[in-house]
Design an enzyme around this catalytic site. Sequence first.
Site, short mmCIF file in Angstrom:
data_model
loop_
_atom_site.label_atom_id
_atom_site.label_comp_id
_atom_site.label_asym_id
_atom_site.label_seq_id
_atom_site.Cartn_x
_atom_site.Cartn_y
_atom_site.Cartn_z
N ARG A 187 13.02 -72.38 8.44
CA ARG A 187 13.15 -71.18 9.26
C ARG A 187 12.14 -71.13 10.40
O ARG A 187 11.61 -70.08 10.76
CB ARG A 187 13.05 -69.92 8.40
CG ARG A 187 14.07 -69.84 7.29
CD ARG A 187 15.51 -69.86 7.81
NE ARG A 187 16.47 -69.85 6.72
CZ ARG A 187 17.01 -70.94 6.18
NH1 ARG A 187 16.71 -72.14 6.66
NH2 ARG A 187 17.88 -70.85 5.19
N SER A 236 19.74 -61.73 6.26
CA SER A 236 18.60 -61.93 5.36
C SER A 236 17.32 -61.43 6.01
O SER A 236 16.99 -61.82 7.13
CB SER A 236 18.47 -63.42 5.02
OG SER A 236 17.41 -63.65 4.14
N GLU A 306 12.18 -62.51 8.35
CA GLU A 306 13.12 -63.47 8.91
C GLU A 306 13.89 -62.82 10.06
O GLU A 306 14.30 -63.49 11.01
CB GLU A 306 14.10 -63.96 7.83
CG GLU A 306 14.96 -65.13 8.26
CD GLU A 306 15.68 -65.75 7.09
OE1 GLU A 306 16.85 -66.14 7.27
OE2 GLU A 306 15.11 -65.86 5.98
#
Length: 330
Positions: A187, A236, A306
Site C-alpha cells: 500500500r 478499506s 488507507e
Amino acid sequence: MPAERLDAGPAGSVPRRRLIDRLPAVRGRLRAEAPLSAVTWFGVGGPAEVLFRPADEADLAAVLAALPDGVPVTVIGVGSNLLVRDGGVRGLVIRLGRAFAGTRVEGETLVAGAAVLDASLARVARDAGLGGLEFFSGIPGTLGGALRMNAGAYGREVSDVLVSARAVDRAGRIHDVPAAALGLSYRHSEAPADWIFTSATVRGRPDDPAEIGARMDAIREARQASQPVRGRTGGSTFANPPCCKAWELIDKVGCRGLRLGGAQVSERHCNFLLNTGTASAADIEALGELVRRRVRAASGVDLRWEIRIIGDPLPGADPAATAATEGEPS
C-alpha cells in the site's frame, strides 16, 4: 471580457486576485469553488478552490509548467478511497477524465490511462484473454490511484503485474519509468509526491476468457458478501499492520457498529466507515481517529489510514481532538 474578480480580505487589506484568474490558459476546463462532495463515494466535503479537467496529457503538462509558484496541486480520481474535509481543498485540484481513460492490448500487456476504472481494466483483460489481472475487479477507483498506493485485492497487488508507468511532474516534465523505479511495497509507492500518473502498462498471461470471468464473478460475490459495497463508504479504511488484520483489531475493541454523528463503523466489515446519510467529513474522520485510539490503547498497534484525507477542516474543527475527548458514542 468580464471584469476580473477579487477576493475580499480583512478590513483595510488589499484584495487579492482569485486563483482562477492567475492560472494559465487551458484547453480543458477550469471551475472555481467546484463542489467535491458529489464526486466522492462518502458524499461529503467542501469545494475545490479551482478544479481542472485537462484536455489531454499535453494540456496537463503545459498548465503545470506555467503554474504560479506556491499554488498547491492535488489530484483526485473517482473519489473511492478519498475523504475531503469540510473546509475544502486549497489550490488546484486536478481530475483526469476521458482523455486518460483509453486502453489497448499489446500482446500479453495492456496499456491503460490513469483514469480507467480498475474494474474496467479487468473486463478489458478478460475480453482479451489476459489472465492474472482479474484482481483489479475487486479494487474500487481508477488505475492512477491504484498506482499511487500499490493497491491490491484477493492476494495480488499492482506491483505483481506492473511493467511501467508514465507520469507528469510539477514542472510539466514527462517521465516514463519501469515498475522497479517506483519502489512499490504494501500500500505504498516511493514515486515522487508531485508526479501525476497518466498511464501504465500491466502484464497478464494468456487464459480462457470464460475462466477469467468465473474468477471475476467469484471476486464480486465475495465482495458483496463481506463488504458494504452499496453503502456510502470509502473502501478499506486502515492498512493491515504486519501483525494481523486491521478489522480483527477493530472488532476486538468493540468498534463494530460504533457511531459518531452521522458516521458509523460498518456492521458487515468493521474496516469500513459509512456515511449513514447525515455525516460530515469531520464525523467520519473523528470516528476513524476514535477507532485508532482504541486499538492503540488495547494493542499498541497504530493503525495507518488507507483512505486518503485531503483539504482543510472547517474553522474550529479538530477531528483528532474530538476523537480523543469523545465519551462512549452509541
